[in-house]
Design an enzyme around this catalytic site. Sequence first.
Site, PDB file in Angstrom:
ATOM      1  N   ARG A   1      17.111 -10.263  11.454  1.00 10.91           N
ATOM      2  CA  ARG A   1      18.522  -9.871  11.368  1.00 10.91           C
ATOM      3  C   ARG A   1      19.367 -11.120  11.196  1.00 10.91           C
ATOM      4  O   ARG A   1      19.002 -12.191  11.673  1.00 10.91           O
ATOM      5  CB  ARG A   1      18.934  -9.152  12.651  1.00 10.91           C
ATOM      6  CG  ARG A   1      18.280  -7.802  12.827  1.00 10.91           C
ATOM      7  CD  ARG A   1      18.737  -7.134  14.125  1.00 10.91           C
ATOM      8  NE  ARG A   1      18.250  -5.790  14.218  1.00 10.91           N
ATOM      9  CZ  ARG A   1      17.049  -5.449  14.713  1.00 10.91           C
ATOM     10  NH1 ARG A   1      16.235  -6.364  15.160  1.00 10.91           N
ATOM     11  NH2 ARG A   1      16.686  -4.177  14.748  1.00 10.91           N
TER      12      ARG A   1
ATOM     13  N   THR B   1      11.989  -8.088   6.352  1.00 13.33           N
ATOM     14  CA  THR B   1      11.753  -6.798   5.720  1.00 13.33           C
ATOM     15  C   THR B   1      12.754  -6.494   4.612  1.00 13.33           C
ATOM     16  O   THR B   1      12.547  -5.566   3.842  1.00 13.33           O
ATOM     17  CB  THR B   1      11.822  -5.664   6.760  1.00 13.33           C
ATOM     18  OG1 THR B   1      13.138  -5.644   7.330  1.00 13.33           O
ATOM     19  CG2 THR B   1      10.788  -5.866   7.861  1.00 13.33           C
TER      20      THR B   1
ATOM     21  N   GLY C   1       7.567 -21.500  11.283  1.00 14.90           N
ATOM     22  CA  GLY C   1       6.165 -21.151  11.483  1.00 14.90           C
ATOM     23  C   GLY C   1       5.956 -19.718  11.932  1.00 14.90           C
ATOM     24  O   GLY C   1       6.720 -19.179  12.719  1.00 14.90           O
TER      25      GLY C   1
ATOM     26  N   HIS D   1       0.847  -1.191   0.000  1.00 12.65           N
ATOM     27  CA  HIS D   1       0.000   0.000   0.000  1.00 12.65           C
ATOM     28  C   HIS D   1       0.880   1.238   0.000  1.00 12.65           C
ATOM     29  O   HIS D   1       1.971   1.241   0.577  1.00 12.65           O
ATOM     30  CB  HIS D   1      -0.908   0.015   1.236  1.00 12.65           C
ATOM     31  CG  HIS D   1      -1.843  -1.142   1.275  1.00 12.65           C
ATOM     32  ND1 HIS D   1      -3.054  -1.133   0.629  1.00 12.65           N
ATOM     33  CD2 HIS D   1      -1.737  -2.359   1.851  1.00 12.65           C
ATOM     34  CE1 HIS D   1      -3.663  -2.297   0.813  1.00 12.65           C
ATOM     35  NE2 HIS D   1      -2.879  -3.057   1.551  1.00 12.65           N
TER      36      HIS D   1
END
Length: 189
Positions: free
Chosen positions: A180, A165, A142, A115
């Site tokens: 990380r 990310t 999971g 978005h």
Amino acid sequence: MSRTEKEKMLAGELYRPGSPELAADEAANKAWMARYNVSGAQPAAERHKLLSEHFGAVGKGVVVRPPFFCDCGYNIRLGDNVFLNFNCVILDIMPVVIGDRTQIGPAVQIYAADHPRDAATRREGLEFGRPVTIGADVWIGGGAIILPGVSIGDGAVIGAGSVVTRDVAPGAVVGGNPARPLGKSPTQG
């Protein structure tokens, strides 16, 4: 000639999700998910056939345990012997490619849908997407979440519950929120 909203979506441009063409795709996908998500007791060959009729590509030996949820289906490409455990979600308004022998734990979410960051553009109802690529021999624990535009290299390990990310290098082990680097996978040295 102006492009359709579906053409814009597939190109990664801003698009309006409520167009008639995309609404028809959504209805067809919902009908397919209803069929697939009651197929758990069917033989693996029958479930593979259902996946093959709806996804962009399905390799041999693929297992996707229902329930499973996606936006389109036709943008998902699974290599040979890919395994997705129960309750996975793939928001595939752009291509989501998963390489051979990759194993994905329960409740993993893979988002190609995105978005605009600008509130005014969001108010207009516009959306866009970025493709997600997951290499071969990857293990995703999971509950992990893979964000739009991320590429995960061959042999990487994503810890359970991680939020990925950024791109993950081949053979890397990542975990946390945001994910990380934690080291290299044992098979990668």
